[in-house]
Design a protein around this motif. Structure first.
Motif, PDB file in Angstrom:
ATOM      1  N   ASN A 196       0.771  -1.257   0.116  1.00 23.81           N
ATOM      2  CA  ASN A 196       0.012   0.135  -0.127  1.00 23.81           C
ATOM      3  C   ASN A 196       0.919   1.476   0.182  1.00 23.81           C
ATOM      4  O   ASN A 196       0.285   2.284  -1.016  1.00 23.81           O
ATOM      5  CB  ASN A 196      -1.207   0.021   0.992  1.00 23.81           C
ATOM      6  N   LEU A 197       2.047   1.240   0.957  1.00 27.22           N
ATOM      7  CA  LEU A 197       2.411   2.425   0.635  1.00 27.22           C
ATOM      8  C   LEU A 197       3.677   2.643  -0.017  1.00 27.22           C
ATOM      9  O   LEU A 197       3.688   4.250  -0.370  1.00 27.22           O
ATOM     10  CB  LEU A 197       4.150   2.283   2.072  1.00 27.22           C
ATOM     11  N   SER A 198       4.284   1.969  -0.421  1.00 32.20           N
ATOM     12  CA  SER A 198       4.762   1.802  -2.391  1.00 32.20           C
ATOM     13  C   SER A 198       4.164   2.226  -3.042  1.00 32.20           C
ATOM     14  O   SER A 198       4.675   2.905  -4.233  1.00 32.20           O
ATOM     15  CB  SER A 198       5.521   0.312  -2.579  1.00 32.20           C
ATOM     16  N   GLY A 199       2.586   1.780  -3.028  1.00 31.29           N
ATOM     17  CA  GLY A 199       2.320   2.033  -4.133  1.00 31.29           C
ATOM     18  C   GLY A 199       2.170   3.661  -4.174  1.00 31.29           C
ATOM     19  O   GLY A 199       1.203   4.164  -5.354  1.00 31.29           O
ATOM     20  N   ILE A 200       1.244   4.351  -2.635  1.00 30.29           N
ATOM     21  CA  ILE A 200       1.359   5.562  -2.740  1.00 30.29           C
ATOM     22  C   ILE A 200       2.134   6.303  -3.261  1.00 30.29           C
ATOM     23  O   ILE A 200       2.149   7.435  -3.990  1.00 30.29           O
ATOM     24  CB  ILE A 200       0.742   5.276  -0.834  1.00 30.29           C
ATOM     25  N   THR A 201       3.574   5.738  -3.014  1.00 32.83           N
ATOM     26  CA  THR A 201       4.769   6.355  -2.981  1.00 32.83           C
ATOM     27  C   THR A 201       4.998   6.596  -4.492  1.00 32.83           C
ATOM     28  O   THR A 201       4.966   7.867  -5.136  1.00 32.83           O
ATOM     29  CB  THR A 201       5.615   6.294  -2.564  1.00 32.83           C
TER      30      THR A 201
END
Length: 678
Positions: free
Chosen positions: A434-439
């Motif tokens: 999720n976090l990498s997708g946000i970035t």
């Protein structure tokens, strides 16, 4: 009547729903396909519109005609281009698109005469459709011997054999526990289906603005032998065990699975809402949907590049493999109960147990954040003010009434953050995915926005192919706009754009922090001649914390919601400020403590941090040498703690130099113990 781009967007959304319900063309109704179809539609519309604009440059063709034509002429050209685009993308729905054209007051035309709006529309569609036909998506099926449209031509093969979601996974059925595994499930008619990886060739598709599909590829996910691999599974098990009714509604609302408009369609619908909310003109809609659809298109390419490159495991495989023989609390298809780890399943409907492609990174997160970035920039604000109220039960629990649960999003950032988080609630993504997708989405959205704007501002090079005459339209130099200039005090001696406030405003993803600063004395404090160090949470960090969550070591932790006014808000903001400039060069190896308003901010420089949220992107690691910001207790003169430690960690994801100090961009809001207790 809707402006034309909104009318055609709604027609496209309805066609996708109809095809999904009918079970037709399923091979092409994945998120990347839908994103690409919207990009084809709105790029055709844009190129037809550009012919009538005195400044804009076309993407695939520069059509010379009389600029400044009236609204009705542009509508005719745009509608012809849209009709052509959609019949190319959804040929089985050609009659419904012809009906839409008729409802708008136009008829199908075959003209290529640039002196007529229909001819302009067809010339624009010809060039754009041709551009997309050889983009690597294999729309025509000519890249494979069998001729199947959109078929894989790269030879992808799953590293694991299929497992049946309804049966206990036996020892030996998972040969590669850190790689994607297809599932066997039953569709709505009870027919057994086996997944195949959707769009494994999509990294080969030509992007709109990215230099390559891998330009923003994130660092690798947790390795099979790391503690982080186990921690991320534990984190997800815990989330599923304690799902609230609201979290279940969040998961259901954002699910966007098969037979829906999928995540790209969801954000196109949000675009329609913005158009109606802000009473857009035709010109505004053309530009907004052009940028939005291409952000979705490039987000799909970048996301599927990471999915294919890492081929990373979904939670259902990781948990069944790592927790074999362990009794867990989990969803058994009807309720949360004790069950063996080898039978764990996500909180999803049995007909769509997990999406048919790899986990890392999250498509929901990338699609949503890329869209949010574009909509923020186009509207000049993060304000969204949209909501959804649940009617009846959710699909996973049809026997439990969830009516009245309301999901509200004050900002685009909040909506995007919730979309990403919903996949954790549904049990189909890990937090790091999720976090990498946000970035990834933030970077894609920002780059697509700049590229799209360069076209309508006339700064992009004109396409080689002209139509309508031997000469292309003259392209005057674009003029700068007052919109978006930093709001800073006129008495500051430094260039306002170089100050901390100016840098935050130019970055575009600190609107929540800036709004809080403007409501407190902190704004004025930063206008002084003193140098400061500011730890600046992004809008997405704010979106999590505003809903009562905080990014902490080990995953999302529930905490007191953020204070929104008064002394508590001021205390919160001061908890992010150091009254001196502390550049990375002053932080020595080992540990450096900095006094921060009754606390100690500790920088730990470690080469190998294994906790779930401590990993930095490679580029940031090179820049900052991997800082961790840990809030520890300040101490009284006798050495005792002045207050209890706040057990939160935040990652520094970027460093921004300013004329009046330095900004450390962080992925969490630092909750001072006093503000947290207020």
């Amino acid at each position: 009547m809707d402006t034309v781009p909104v009318a055609w967007t709604n027609a496209t959304l309805e066609a996708i729903r109809r095809l999904g319900r009918a079970g037709k063309e399923q091979a092409r109704l994945g998120p990347p396909h839908v994103a690409r179809s919207f990009a084809v539609l709105h790029t055709c519309v844009y190129d037809a519109w550009a012919a009538y604009d005195q400044v804009a440059v076309g993407t695939s063709v520069q059509i010379t005609c009389q600029p400044g034509s009236g609204e009705s002429v542009k509508q005719r050209a745009i509608s012809q281009a849209a009709y052509r685009a959609l019949t190319d993308q959804f040929p089985t729905e050609a009659e419904s698109f012809k009906t839409t054209l008729k409802v708008l007051g136009f008829t199908v035309s075959s003209s290529r005469d640039a002196s007529t709006p229909e001819g302009v529309g067809n010339l624009a569609a010809d060039a754009v459709i041709k551009h997309f036909r050889d983009d690597g998506a294999n729309q025509a099926g000519d890249l494979t011997s069998g001729g199947a449209i959109y078929a894989d031509y790269t030879g992808y093969a799953a590293a694991n054999p299929p497992i049946d979601i309804e049966k206990t996974t036996r020892f030996g059925q998972i040969s590669n526990p850190d790689h994607w595994q297809p599932l066997i499930f039953r569709d709505g008619a009870g027919t057994e289906r086996t997944q195949s990886f959707l769009c494994p060739h999509w990294h080969k598709v030509r992007p709109f603005a990215l230099a390559s599909a891998s330009q923003f590829r994130p660092p690798p996910p947790q390795e099979l032998t790391s503690q982080g691999f186990i921690d991320q599974a534990k984190h997800l098990i815990s989330i599923q065990e304690h799902l609230s009714l609201e979290q279940k509604v969040v998961s259901d609302y954002w699910s966007d699975g098969p037979k829906s408009v999928l995540p790209p369609g969801h954000w196109e619908e949000f675009g329609c809402f913005v158009s109606e909310r802000d009473n857009h003109t035709l010109d505004q809609d053309v530009k907004m949907f052009f940028a939005l659809s291409n952000a979705l298109h490039d987000a799909a390419i970048a996301t599927w590049d990471a999915k294919r490159h890492y081929d990373y495991v979904r939670p259902v495989t990781a948990i069944r493999s790592s927790f074999r023989g362990v009794t867990l609390k989990g969803w058994n298809g009807s309720q949360i109960t004790d069950l063996p780890g080898q039978t764990w399943r996500p909180f999803q409907t049995p007909t769509s147990p997990t999406p048919p492609f790899a986990e890392y990174t999250s498509g929901h997160s990338a699609f949503s954040t890329a869209s949010a970035e574009v909509l923020k920039r186009f509207t000049g604000s993060d304000v969204f003010n949209h909501s959804h109220t649940q009617v009846g039960p959710i699909r996973v629990e049809p026997n439990i009434d969830a009516s009245g649960v309301r999901l509200a999003w004050d900002t685009f950032s909040e909506a995007a953050a919730q979309a990403g988080r919903s996949r954790l609630y549904g049990g189909i993504h890990f937090y790091e995915g999720n976090l990498s997708g946000i970035t990834l989405g933030q970077k894609v959205g920002a780059q697509v926005w700049e590229r799209a704007r360069s076209y309508w501002e006339g700064r992009a090079p004109a396409p080689a192919h002209d139509a309508g005459s031997a000469e292309s339209n003259p392209i005057p130099a674009s003029t700068s706009s007052e919109k978006g200039k930093p709001m800073v005090c006129s008495s500051c001696s430094a260039d306002p754009r170089d100050t901390i406030v100016g840098k935050l405003q130019a970055a575009g993803n600190f609107t929540s922090l800036l709004a809080d600063m403007a409501r407190t004395a902190l704004w004025a404090k930063l206008q002084s001649d003193r140098a400061y160090t500011l730890f600046a949470p992004t809008d997405y960090a704010y979106a999590y914390a505003k809903e009562g969550y905080h990014l902490a070591a080990g995953g999302l932790q529930e905490v007191s919601p953020l204070p929104r006014e008064g002394e508590a808000l001021l205390q919160l903001l001061y908890s992010h400020l150091v009254p001196k400039k502390v550049p990375p060069s002053e932080v020595h190896k080992g540990r450096e403590d900095i006094a921060l308003d009754g606390m100690v901010l500790s920088f730990d420089l470690e080469g190998d941090i294994t906790s779930l949220l401590s990993r930095e992107p490679a580029a940031v690691r090179r820049l900052t040498d991997m800082f961790m910001v840990n809030l520890g207790p300040a101490h009284k003169p006798d050495g005792s703690a002045a207050h209890s430690a706040a057990e939160y960690d935040a990652n520094v994801t970027a460093v921004i130099e300013a004329s009046d100090g330095i900004i450390y961009v962080i992925d969490a809001v630092l909750l001072h113990p006093h503000s947290a207790n207020s």
